[in-house]
Scaffold this active site. Structure first.
Site, PDB file in Angstrom:
ATOM      1  N   CYS A   1      43.695  48.365  51.367  1.00 17.57           N
ATOM      2  CA  CYS A   1      44.911  47.832  51.998  1.00 17.57           C
ATOM      3  C   CYS A   1      45.623  48.924  52.792  1.00 17.57           C
ATOM      4  O   CYS A   1      46.339  48.637  53.735  1.00 17.57           O
ATOM      5  CB  CYS A   1      45.837  47.213  50.965  1.00 17.57           C
ATOM      6  SG  CYS A   1      46.251  48.337  49.633  1.00 17.57           S
TER       7      CYS A   1
ATOM      8  N   GLU B   1      51.880  42.056  46.670  1.00 14.83           N
ATOM      9  CA  GLU B   1      51.286  43.264  47.277  1.00 14.83           C
ATOM     10  C   GLU B   1      50.221  42.770  48.249  1.00 14.83           C
ATOM     11  O   GLU B   1      49.156  42.322  47.828  1.00 14.83           O
ATOM     12  CB  GLU B   1      50.658  44.158  46.193  1.00 14.83           C
ATOM     13  CG  GLU B   1      51.638  44.682  45.153  1.00 14.83           C
ATOM     14  CD  GLU B   1      52.555  45.776  45.704  1.00 14.83           C
ATOM     15  OE1 GLU B   1      52.311  46.254  46.826  1.00 14.83           O
ATOM     16  OE2 GLU B   1      53.515  46.136  45.005  1.00 14.83           O
TER      17      GLU B   1
HETATM   18  P1  NAD Z   1      42.825  36.745  48.562  1.00 20.39           P
HETATM   19  O1  NAD Z   1      44.235  36.454  48.898  1.00 20.39           O
HETATM   20  O2  NAD Z   1      41.778  35.936  49.213  1.00 20.39           O
HETATM   21  O3  NAD Z   1      42.569  36.597  46.990  1.00 20.39           O
HETATM   22  C1  NAD Z   1      43.315  37.342  46.053  1.00 20.39           C
HETATM   23  C2  NAD Z   1      43.320  36.592  44.741  1.00 20.39           C
HETATM   24  O4  NAD Z   1      44.051  35.388  44.895  1.00 20.39           O
HETATM   25  C3  NAD Z   1      41.959  36.204  44.211  1.00 20.39           C
HETATM   26  O5  NAD Z   1      41.944  36.382  42.810  1.00 20.39           O
HETATM   27  C4  NAD Z   1      41.857  34.725  44.570  1.00 20.39           C
HETATM   28  O6  NAD Z   1      41.003  33.985  43.735  1.00 20.39           O
HETATM   29  C5  NAD Z   1      43.294  34.292  44.383  1.00 20.39           C
HETATM   30  N1  NAD Z   1      43.684  33.101  45.143  1.00 20.39           N
HETATM   31  C6  NAD Z   1      43.202  32.671  46.344  1.00 20.39           C
HETATM   32  N2  NAD Z   1      43.843  31.555  46.730  1.00 20.39           N
HETATM   33  C7  NAD Z   1      44.755  31.278  45.759  1.00 20.39           C
HETATM   34  C8  NAD Z   1      45.734  30.257  45.593  1.00 20.39           C
HETATM   35  N3  NAD Z   1      45.902  29.279  46.499  1.00 20.39           N
HETATM   36  N4  NAD Z   1      46.506  30.289  44.497  1.00 20.39           N
HETATM   37  C9  NAD Z   1      46.365  31.269  43.568  1.00 20.39           C
HETATM   38  N5  NAD Z   1      45.443  32.256  43.668  1.00 20.39           N
HETATM   39  C10 NAD Z   1      44.652  32.258  44.760  1.00 20.39           C
HETATM   40  O7  NAD Z   1      42.618  38.296  48.836  1.00 20.39           O
HETATM   41  P2  NAD Z   1      41.287  39.133  48.696  1.00 20.39           P
HETATM   42  O8  NAD Z   1      40.392  38.774  49.828  1.00 20.39           O
HETATM   43  O9  NAD Z   1      40.782  39.036  47.303  1.00 20.39           O
HETATM   44  O10 NAD Z   1      41.833  40.620  48.887  1.00 20.39           O
HETATM   45  C11 NAD Z   1      41.933  41.238  50.128  1.00 20.39           C
HETATM   46  C12 NAD Z   1      43.382  41.267  50.575  1.00 20.39           C
HETATM   47  O11 NAD Z   1      44.179  41.893  49.569  1.00 20.39           O
HETATM   48  C13 NAD Z   1      43.583  42.095  51.824  1.00 20.39           C
HETATM   49  O12 NAD Z   1      44.488  41.446  52.668  1.00 20.39           O
HETATM   50  C14 NAD Z   1      44.202  43.375  51.301  1.00 20.39           C
HETATM   51  O13 NAD Z   1      44.973  44.086  52.223  1.00 20.39           O
HETATM   52  C15 NAD Z   1      45.015  42.867  50.160  1.00 20.39           C
HETATM   53  N6  NAD Z   1      45.292  43.937  49.222  1.00 20.39           N
HETATM   54  C16 NAD Z   1      46.571  44.391  49.097  1.00 20.39           C
HETATM   55  C17 NAD Z   1      46.845  45.448  48.250  1.00 20.39           C
HETATM   56  C18 NAD Z   1      48.243  45.976  48.064  1.00 20.39           C
HETATM   57  O14 NAD Z   1      48.475  46.620  47.057  1.00 20.39           O
HETATM   58  N7  NAD Z   1      49.167  45.736  48.975  1.00 20.39           N
HETATM   59  C19 NAD Z   1      45.812  46.029  47.533  1.00 20.39           C
HETATM   60  C20 NAD Z   1      44.534  45.546  47.701  1.00 20.39           C
HETATM   61  C21 NAD Z   1      44.279  44.490  48.532  1.00 20.39           C
END
Ligand code: NAD
Length: 517
Positions: A275, A241
């Site tokens: 998002c 997502e």
């Molecule tokens: P992010 O990708 O930076 O982090 C998300 C999660 O992934 C965190 O828990 C982080 O610690 C973990 N993570 C980071 N690098 C990783 C790796 N290499 N391996 C495994 N885990 C890792 O995202 P964010 O900044 O926390 O969230 C914002 C983003 O999320 C925006 O792009 C937003 O659009 C998206 N989002 C999507 C939805 C949806 O349902 N489509 C909902 C909310 C947010």
């Protein structure tokens, strides 16, 4: 057994984004503990998956009651950790989580029970079923913008199906991660069925490499691609997502006042860190000037702050400010015009960013092509329906969109042509609030769907079962084949004919049966 010393455990300081104050310290999960988490999860899986769904639902009911009782405290934790106003914590994070639990309590048993399906006549004497078998250990990795629901909804969906769950919540909002851990523990879930690992990307990466049976990831496109690559090495199925750049299309026959209010809320709720924020506003030329004036008035009336009556809180993640700044700087440099808000060089320096409406933007600017995830709203005029659709479909994203018009046929026609996981007509964002609808993205907004029936079934293997009484010595398609070809030919020709020829079907079927003796 943990053989490492306590000194090696790292601590994360929790800073409240709205005040800049350190409000807690949380221990990071050391990566050497990853195998122990998986071991525990696999041990608990046996008992948990062996429970009837109705028994698992009892635990979800405990969880729901606890959350209802402690709603106010949970809302405060979310607001402290994210900077969002309390109203948004309760309306947009706690309510959807409770509603999802409710939905699962009411529907999981029916959705995940063994189902009888029709068996074709050619397979006379057999019965067919579909069974839903839990996958095993589900890893949920969640982001910071709605830290409760985006962690808990996939968790409870996976648990209802009989999986054990490991959550790695965002390191940006670790207090909510702790709160989730505490809620599951106090609801009485068996030891090891739900575990929460705290930390950042190193911890997330270590768990991803730990070979879970399913990965449910919510976050950025960048991280989603890394996770998908890792998962592919072991053929681990995933749901991703990811981000969005949702268009809002306003035609000249729309309810203007409603559309203006919706644009302000859709773009700026949660400081735009949604998002499904309205991140691009396309307004038909004939109403563009009038619309813009009303929008500026509405946006200028909004109150930013932390008190109960504030409309908009602070940004959550300092890094996100830089993304917003870079997009705004590029747009201003290339001739875009600020209608509300300030140039980044005039920002105050805290986490409350000005609510920015911006015009005279070009389709190739970052502000149109890349996710902002902040309080930015570019407004673009359009002429025709065709042009609006082309603009709306013109990014790599496709999560949600909205179409505004009083003409129902036009609204539905345009909605059908948008390459998007969801479309809202005369409203914004709201599809996500109906748990009966599937949720997910097209293009780089993600892979897969959750919520709805699909959201329960993705966490299960869909197993096909056929039963035969086992009385007959042999089947007509088994050996020997001698003399069977002409009989099969006539059997299938009579069966698949435009009008079924039952007489020849029966004659040839009986002849084939006799060949088996
Ligand atoms: P992010 O990708 O930076 O982090 C998300 C999660 O992934 C965190 O828990 C982080 O610690 C973990 N993570 C980071 N690098 C990783 C790796 N290499 N391996 C495994 N885990 C890792 O995202 P964010 O900044 O926390 O969230 C914002 C983003 O999320 C925006 O792009 C937003 O659009 C998206 N989002 C999507 C939805 C949806 O349902 N489509 C909902 C909310 C947010």
């Amino acid at each position: 057994m943990n053989v490492h010393s306590v000194e090696e455990v790292r601590k994360m300081s929790v800073v409240a984004p709205a005040t800049g104050k350190v409000i807690a310290e949380i221990e990071e999960t050391p990566v050497y503990e990853v195998p122990f988490f998986y071991q525990k999860a696999r041990e608990s899986f046996g008992n948990w998956s062996g429970l009837a769904i109705s028994e698992r639902i009892r635990y979800l009911k405990n969880l729901k009651q606890l959350m209802v009782d402690e709603m106010d405290q949970i809302a405060k934790i979310i607001s402290d950790d994210t900077g969002k106003v309390l109203t948004e914590s309760i309306v947009a994070d706690i309510m959807p989580t409770l509603d999802a639990i409710d939905h699962i309590i009411r529907h999981a048993e029916k959705v995940l029970s063994r189902k009888k399906v029709k068996t074709p006549l050619l397979l006379i004497g057999k019965k067919s079923f579909i069974e839903y078998m839990p996958r095993g250990v589900v890893l949920v990795i969640s982001p910071w913008n709605y830290p409760l629901q985006l962690a808990m909804v996939p968790m409870i969906s996976a648990l209802a199906g009989g999986n054990s769950v490991i959550l790695k919540p965002s390191e940006v909002t670790p207090l909510v991660g702790k709160c989730i851990e505490d809620l599951f523990r106090r609801s009485g879930f068996p030891e090891g069925t739900v575990q929460v690992a705290h930390g950042g990307k190193e911890v997330g990466a270590a768990f991803t490499a730990g070979k879970p049976d399913y990965i449910f990831f919510t976050g950025s496109v960048r991280t989603g691609k890394i996770i998908q690559q890792q998962a592919a090495k072991d053929l681990i199925p995933t749901t991703l997502e990811l981000g969005g750049k949702d268009p809002m299309i306003v035609f000249d026959d729309a309810n203007l006042d409603r559309a203006v209010k919706a644009a302000a809320w859709g773009a700026f709720t949660n400081s735009g860190q949604v998002c499904m924020s309205a991140e691009r506003l396309y307004v038909q030329k004939s109403i563009y000037g009038k619309f813009l004036e009303k929008l500026k008035k509405e946006v200028n009336s909004l109150q930013q702050g932390t008190d109960l009556d504030s409309d908009i809180g602070s940004m959550t993640f300092p890094g996100q400010k830089e993304v917003v700044k870079a997009q705004l700087d590029e747009a201003i440099e290339r001739g875009a015009k600020l209608e509300t808000g300030l140039k980044p060089s005039d920002w105050k320096g805290d986490m409350f960013l000005p609510l920015t409406v911006i015009t005279e933007v070009k389709q190739d600017m970052k502000i149109i092509q890349e996710e902002s995830f902040g309080p930015l709203l570019p407004v673009v005029p359009f002429d025709t329906e065709e042009e609006a659709i082309e603009y709306a479909n013109g990014t790599v994203f496709g999560l949600n969109a909205s179409v505004w018009t009083r003409d129902k046929a036009k609204a539905r026609r345009v909605a059908s042509r948008l390459v998007s996981g969801a479309v809202v007509i005369n409203d914004v964002i709201i599809t996500v609030a109906n748990h009966g609808l599937p949720f997910g993205g097209t293009k780089e907004s993600g892979i897969g769907r959750y919520h709805s029936e699909a959201g329960l079934r993705i966490f299960c293997h869909e197993k096909a079962i056929m039963e035969d009484m086992g009385f007959m010595k042999s089947e007509i398609q088994w050996y020997p084949y001698k003399g069977k070809y002409p009989l099969f030919l006539k059997l299938f020709q009579s069966y698949f004919a435009e009008k079924r020829d039952w007489l020849n079907f029966a004659k040839n079927y009986i002849a084939l049966l006799k060949r088996n003796k």
